[in-house]
Design a protein around this motif. Sequence first.
Motif, mmCIF file in Angstrom:
data_model
loop_
_atom_site.group_PDB
_atom_site.id
_atom_site.type_symbol
_atom_site.label_atom_id
_atom_site.label_comp_id
_atom_site.label_asym_id
_atom_site.label_seq_id
_atom_site.Cartn_x
_atom_site.Cartn_y
_atom_site.Cartn_z
ATOM 1 N N ILE A 1 0.585 -1.252 0.131
ATOM 2 C CA ILE A 1 -0.213 0.011 0.024
ATOM 3 C C ILE A 1 0.742 1.166 -0.012
ATOM 4 O O ILE A 1 0.703 2.258 -0.893
ATOM 5 N N PRO A 2 1.760 1.470 1.037
ATOM 6 C CA PRO A 2 2.757 2.707 0.725
ATOM 7 C C PRO A 2 3.479 2.867 -0.204
ATOM 8 O O PRO A 2 3.949 1.963 -0.835
ATOM 9 N N ASP A 3 3.643 4.224 -0.399
ATOM 10 C CA ASP A 3 4.712 4.417 -1.606
ATOM 11 C C ASP A 3 5.996 4.418 -0.745
ATOM 12 O O ASP A 3 6.385 4.645 0.370
ATOM 13 N N PRO A 4 7.168 3.938 -1.547
ATOM 14 C CA PRO A 4 7.257 3.660 -2.734
ATOM 15 C C PRO A 4 6.914 1.938 -3.039
ATOM 16 O O PRO A 4 7.001 1.662 -4.400
ATOM 17 N N GLN A 5 6.661 1.364 -2.088
ATOM 18 C CA GLN A 5 6.419 -0.134 -2.267
ATOM 19 C C GLN A 5 5.341 -0.265 -3.239
ATOM 20 O O GLN A 5 5.316 -1.459 -4.002
ATOM 21 N N ALA A 6 4.309 0.458 -3.269
ATOM 22 C CA ALA A 6 3.053 0.275 -4.075
ATOM 23 C C ALA A 6 3.505 0.050 -5.575
ATOM 24 O O ALA A 6 2.984 -0.616 -6.131
#
Length: 232
Positions: A50-55
Amino acid sequence: MSLAQVLALGCFWISHLTFWITLVMGFYTGNTDVCLPYLTGCTSITATGIPDPQAFVFRGGLIAACVLFILWWYAMQAWLLQLAPQRPIMTVRYMVSVGVLSSVCLIVATAVLRPDKANLPWTLHTVGAALFFLISLLVQTRVTFWLRQLQKTGVDVGRSLKFKFVLVGKQWLWLLVMLALQIFGSDDQWKNVVEWWMALLIGLYYLSSYYDWQDFHLVDHSQTVVPPRIPD
Protein backbone atom coordinates in the motif's frame (compact mmCIF):
# COMPACT_ATOMS: atom_id res chain seq x y z
CA MET A 1 15.63 -25.80 -19.77
CA SER A 2 12.36 -25.63 -21.70
CA LEU A 3 10.19 -22.53 -22.06
CA ALA A 4 7.54 -24.22 -19.93
CA GLN A 5 10.07 -24.66 -17.13
CA VAL A 6 11.04 -20.99 -17.37
CA LEU A 7 7.34 -20.16 -17.02
CA ALA A 8 7.06 -22.28 -13.87
CA LEU A 9 10.11 -20.58 -12.37
CA GLY A 10 8.79 -17.13 -13.29
CA CYS A 11 5.41 -17.74 -11.64
CA PHE A 12 7.04 -18.42 -8.29
CA TRP A 13 9.98 -16.08 -8.26
CA ILE A 14 8.33 -12.96 -9.69
CA SER A 15 5.40 -13.19 -7.29
CA HIS A 16 7.43 -13.98 -4.19
CA LEU A 17 10.32 -11.69 -4.92
CA THR A 18 7.66 -8.97 -5.17
CA PHE A 19 6.38 -9.87 -1.69
CA TRP A 20 9.84 -10.07 -0.17
CA ILE A 21 11.21 -6.93 -1.84
CA THR A 22 8.26 -4.80 -0.73
CA LEU A 23 8.54 -6.29 2.76
CA VAL A 24 12.22 -5.31 2.98
CA MET A 25 11.38 -1.87 1.57
CA GLY A 26 8.88 -1.51 4.40
CA PHE A 27 11.61 -2.36 6.91
CA TYR A 28 13.90 0.26 5.37
CA THR A 29 11.28 3.04 5.23
CA GLY A 30 9.93 2.27 8.69
CA ASN A 31 6.46 1.34 7.47
CA THR A 32 6.91 -2.16 8.88
CA ASP A 33 8.80 -3.41 11.91
CA VAL A 34 11.61 -5.84 11.11
CA CYS A 35 10.11 -9.30 11.53
CA LEU A 36 9.40 -12.64 9.87
CA PRO A 37 5.71 -12.53 8.92
CA TYR A 38 5.53 -16.29 8.27
CA LEU A 39 5.98 -16.78 12.03
CA THR A 40 4.77 -13.59 13.68
CA GLY A 41 2.13 -12.22 11.30
CA CYS A 42 3.53 -8.74 11.91
CA THR A 43 2.08 -7.51 8.63
CA SER A 44 -0.15 -8.76 5.85
CA ILE A 45 0.85 -9.20 2.23
CA THR A 46 -1.61 -6.46 1.32
CA ALA A 47 -0.07 -4.01 3.80
CA THR A 48 3.36 -4.35 2.17
CA GLY A 49 1.93 -3.07 -1.12
CA ILE A 50 0.00 0.00 0.00
CA PRO A 51 2.54 2.72 0.96
CA ASP A 52 4.77 4.47 -1.54
CA PRO A 53 7.29 3.56 -2.91
CA GLN A 54 6.42 -0.10 -2.27
CA ALA A 55 3.08 0.30 -4.04
CA PHE A 56 4.73 0.70 -7.44
CA VAL A 57 6.84 -2.44 -7.02
CA PHE A 58 3.97 -4.43 -5.56
CA ARG A 59 1.38 -3.64 -8.20
CA GLY A 60 3.79 -3.97 -11.10
CA GLY A 61 5.39 -7.18 -9.88
CA LEU A 62 2.22 -8.96 -8.80
CA ILE A 63 0.19 -8.07 -11.89
CA ALA A 64 3.10 -9.30 -14.03
CA ALA A 65 3.12 -12.51 -12.00
CA CYS A 66 -0.64 -12.91 -12.57
CA VAL A 67 -0.06 -12.71 -16.32
CA LEU A 68 2.45 -15.55 -15.93
CA PHE A 69 -0.10 -17.48 -13.85
CA ILE A 70 -2.55 -17.23 -16.76
CA LEU A 71 0.11 -18.43 -19.22
CA TRP A 72 0.97 -21.24 -16.81
CA TRP A 73 -2.62 -22.46 -16.89
CA TYR A 74 -2.62 -22.50 -20.68
CA ALA A 75 0.64 -24.48 -20.55
CA MET A 76 -1.00 -26.83 -18.06
CA GLN A 77 -3.91 -27.30 -20.47
CA ALA A 78 -1.55 -28.23 -23.31
CA TRP A 79 0.36 -30.62 -21.03
CA LEU A 80 -2.79 -32.32 -19.74
CA LEU A 81 -4.13 -32.81 -23.26
CA GLN A 82 -0.76 -34.23 -24.27
CA LEU A 83 -0.84 -36.68 -21.36
CA ALA A 84 -4.37 -37.88 -21.99
CA PRO A 85 -5.74 -36.72 -25.34
CA GLN A 86 -8.66 -39.12 -24.92
CA ARG A 87 -9.95 -37.12 -21.96
CA PRO A 88 -12.94 -34.87 -22.78
CA ILE A 89 -11.43 -31.58 -23.85
CA MET A 90 -14.09 -29.57 -22.05
CA THR A 91 -13.06 -31.14 -18.72
CA VAL A 92 -9.51 -29.88 -19.14
CA ARG A 93 -10.59 -26.49 -20.43
CA TYR A 94 -13.00 -26.13 -17.51
CA MET A 95 -10.19 -26.64 -15.01
CA VAL A 96 -7.88 -24.27 -16.85
CA SER A 97 -10.58 -21.60 -17.25
CA VAL A 98 -11.20 -21.68 -13.51
CA GLY A 99 -7.46 -21.34 -12.90
CA VAL A 100 -7.34 -18.31 -15.19
CA LEU A 101 -10.32 -16.84 -13.32
CA SER A 102 -8.37 -17.03 -10.05
CA SER A 103 -5.57 -14.99 -11.61
CA VAL A 104 -8.01 -12.36 -12.88
CA CYS A 105 -9.43 -12.04 -9.35
CA LEU A 106 -5.94 -11.36 -8.00
CA ILE A 107 -5.28 -8.77 -10.72
CA VAL A 108 -8.43 -6.91 -9.64
CA ALA A 109 -7.51 -7.18 -5.95
CA THR A 110 -4.02 -5.82 -6.69
CA ALA A 111 -5.00 -3.06 -9.11
CA VAL A 112 -7.23 -1.28 -6.58
CA LEU A 113 -4.42 -0.87 -4.03
CA ARG A 114 -3.02 2.64 -3.68
CA PRO A 115 -1.38 4.75 -0.96
CA ASP A 116 -4.66 6.51 -0.18
CA LYS A 117 -5.52 3.81 2.34
CA ALA A 118 -8.59 5.55 3.74
CA ASN A 119 -10.36 5.50 0.37
CA LEU A 120 -9.40 2.02 -0.80
CA PRO A 121 -12.29 -0.17 -2.04
CA TRP A 122 -11.58 -2.72 0.67
CA THR A 123 -14.55 -4.92 -0.15
CA LEU A 124 -13.46 -5.33 -3.76
CA HIS A 125 -9.87 -6.04 -2.71
CA THR A 126 -10.87 -8.51 0.01
CA VAL A 127 -13.31 -10.41 -2.20
CA GLY A 128 -10.82 -10.56 -5.08
CA ALA A 129 -7.98 -11.81 -2.88
CA ALA A 130 -10.21 -14.34 -1.09
CA LEU A 131 -11.49 -15.71 -4.42
CA PHE A 132 -7.92 -16.06 -5.65
CA PHE A 133 -6.94 -18.18 -2.67
CA LEU A 134 -10.11 -20.28 -2.68
CA ILE A 135 -10.37 -20.86 -6.44
CA SER A 136 -6.63 -21.62 -6.71
CA LEU A 137 -6.94 -24.23 -3.98
CA LEU A 138 -9.99 -25.86 -5.56
CA VAL A 139 -8.55 -26.09 -9.07
CA GLN A 140 -5.08 -27.17 -7.91
CA THR A 141 -6.75 -29.92 -5.88
CA ARG A 142 -8.81 -31.03 -8.89
CA VAL A 143 -5.80 -31.14 -11.19
CA THR A 144 -3.78 -33.09 -8.61
CA PHE A 145 -6.42 -35.78 -8.16
CA TRP A 146 -6.87 -36.11 -11.92
CA LEU A 147 -3.13 -36.59 -12.33
CA ARG A 148 -3.31 -39.33 -9.73
CA GLN A 149 -6.07 -41.06 -11.69
CA LEU A 150 -3.94 -40.86 -14.83
CA GLN A 151 -0.95 -42.27 -12.96
CA LYS A 152 -3.03 -45.30 -11.91
CA THR A 153 -3.66 -46.04 -15.60
CA GLY A 154 0.07 -46.08 -16.29
CA VAL A 155 0.46 -42.53 -17.61
CA ASP A 156 3.74 -40.78 -16.73
CA VAL A 157 2.58 -37.64 -14.93
CA GLY A 158 6.01 -36.39 -13.89
CA ARG A 159 7.97 -36.44 -10.67
CA SER A 160 6.14 -33.91 -8.53
CA LEU A 161 2.79 -35.57 -7.87
CA LYS A 162 3.55 -36.44 -4.24
CA PHE A 163 4.80 -32.91 -3.67
CA LYS A 164 1.61 -31.53 -5.21
CA PHE A 165 -0.47 -33.61 -2.78
CA VAL A 166 1.56 -32.23 0.14
CA LEU A 167 1.02 -28.67 -1.12
CA VAL A 168 -2.75 -28.94 -1.56
CA GLY A 169 -3.09 -30.85 1.73
CA LYS A 170 -1.32 -28.09 3.64
CA GLN A 171 -3.43 -25.47 1.89
CA TRP A 172 -6.61 -27.20 3.08
CA LEU A 173 -5.16 -27.34 6.59
CA TRP A 174 -4.40 -23.61 6.58
CA LEU A 175 -7.89 -22.89 5.20
CA LEU A 176 -9.42 -24.75 8.16
CA VAL A 177 -7.20 -22.74 10.48
CA MET A 178 -8.41 -19.52 8.86
CA LEU A 179 -12.05 -20.56 9.28
CA ALA A 180 -11.40 -21.32 12.93
CA LEU A 181 -9.75 -17.93 13.41
CA GLN A 182 -12.75 -16.23 11.82
CA ILE A 183 -15.22 -18.14 13.97
CA PHE A 184 -13.43 -17.40 17.23
CA GLY A 185 -12.69 -13.79 16.33
CA SER A 186 -8.92 -14.00 16.41
CA ASP A 187 -6.86 -10.87 15.81
CA ASP A 188 -5.34 -10.12 12.41
CA GLN A 189 -1.85 -11.25 13.43
CA TRP A 190 -2.63 -14.96 13.06
CA LYS A 191 -4.70 -14.38 9.94
CA ASN A 192 -1.64 -12.73 8.42
CA VAL A 193 0.41 -15.85 9.16
CA VAL A 194 -2.14 -17.96 7.27
CA GLU A 195 -2.11 -15.52 4.34
CA TRP A 196 1.67 -15.67 3.95
CA TRP A 197 1.75 -19.46 4.08
CA MET A 198 -1.18 -19.89 1.68
CA ALA A 199 0.53 -17.61 -0.84
CA LEU A 200 3.78 -19.56 -0.48
CA LEU A 201 2.08 -22.93 -0.98
CA ILE A 202 0.17 -21.72 -4.06
CA GLY A 203 3.39 -20.37 -5.52
CA LEU A 204 5.22 -23.62 -4.86
CA TYR A 205 2.47 -25.47 -6.72
CA TYR A 206 3.25 -23.43 -9.83
CA LEU A 207 6.95 -24.09 -9.28
CA SER A 208 6.40 -27.85 -8.91
CA SER A 209 5.70 -28.14 -12.64
CA TYR A 210 9.34 -27.30 -13.29
CA TYR A 211 10.16 -30.93 -12.48
CA ASP A 212 7.44 -32.28 -14.80
CA TRP A 213 8.00 -30.11 -17.86
CA GLN A 214 11.61 -30.89 -18.69
CA ASP A 215 10.63 -32.58 -21.94
CA PHE A 216 7.45 -30.60 -22.50
CA HIS A 217 7.61 -27.93 -25.19
CA LEU A 218 5.00 -25.26 -25.82
CA VAL A 219 4.46 -26.04 -29.49
CA ASP A 220 1.03 -26.12 -31.12
CA HIS A 221 1.43 -29.00 -33.52
CA SER A 222 -2.10 -28.45 -34.81
CA GLN A 223 -0.92 -25.20 -36.40
CA THR A 224 2.09 -26.73 -38.09
CA VAL A 225 2.05 -25.94 -41.80
CA VAL A 226 3.03 -28.83 -44.02
CA PRO A 227 4.72 -27.57 -47.21
CA PRO A 228 3.05 -28.74 -50.45
CA ARG A 229 4.65 -31.68 -52.14
CA ILE A 230 6.47 -30.68 -55.29
CA PRO A 231 5.47 -33.02 -58.08
CA ASP A 232 8.23 -34.99 -59.76
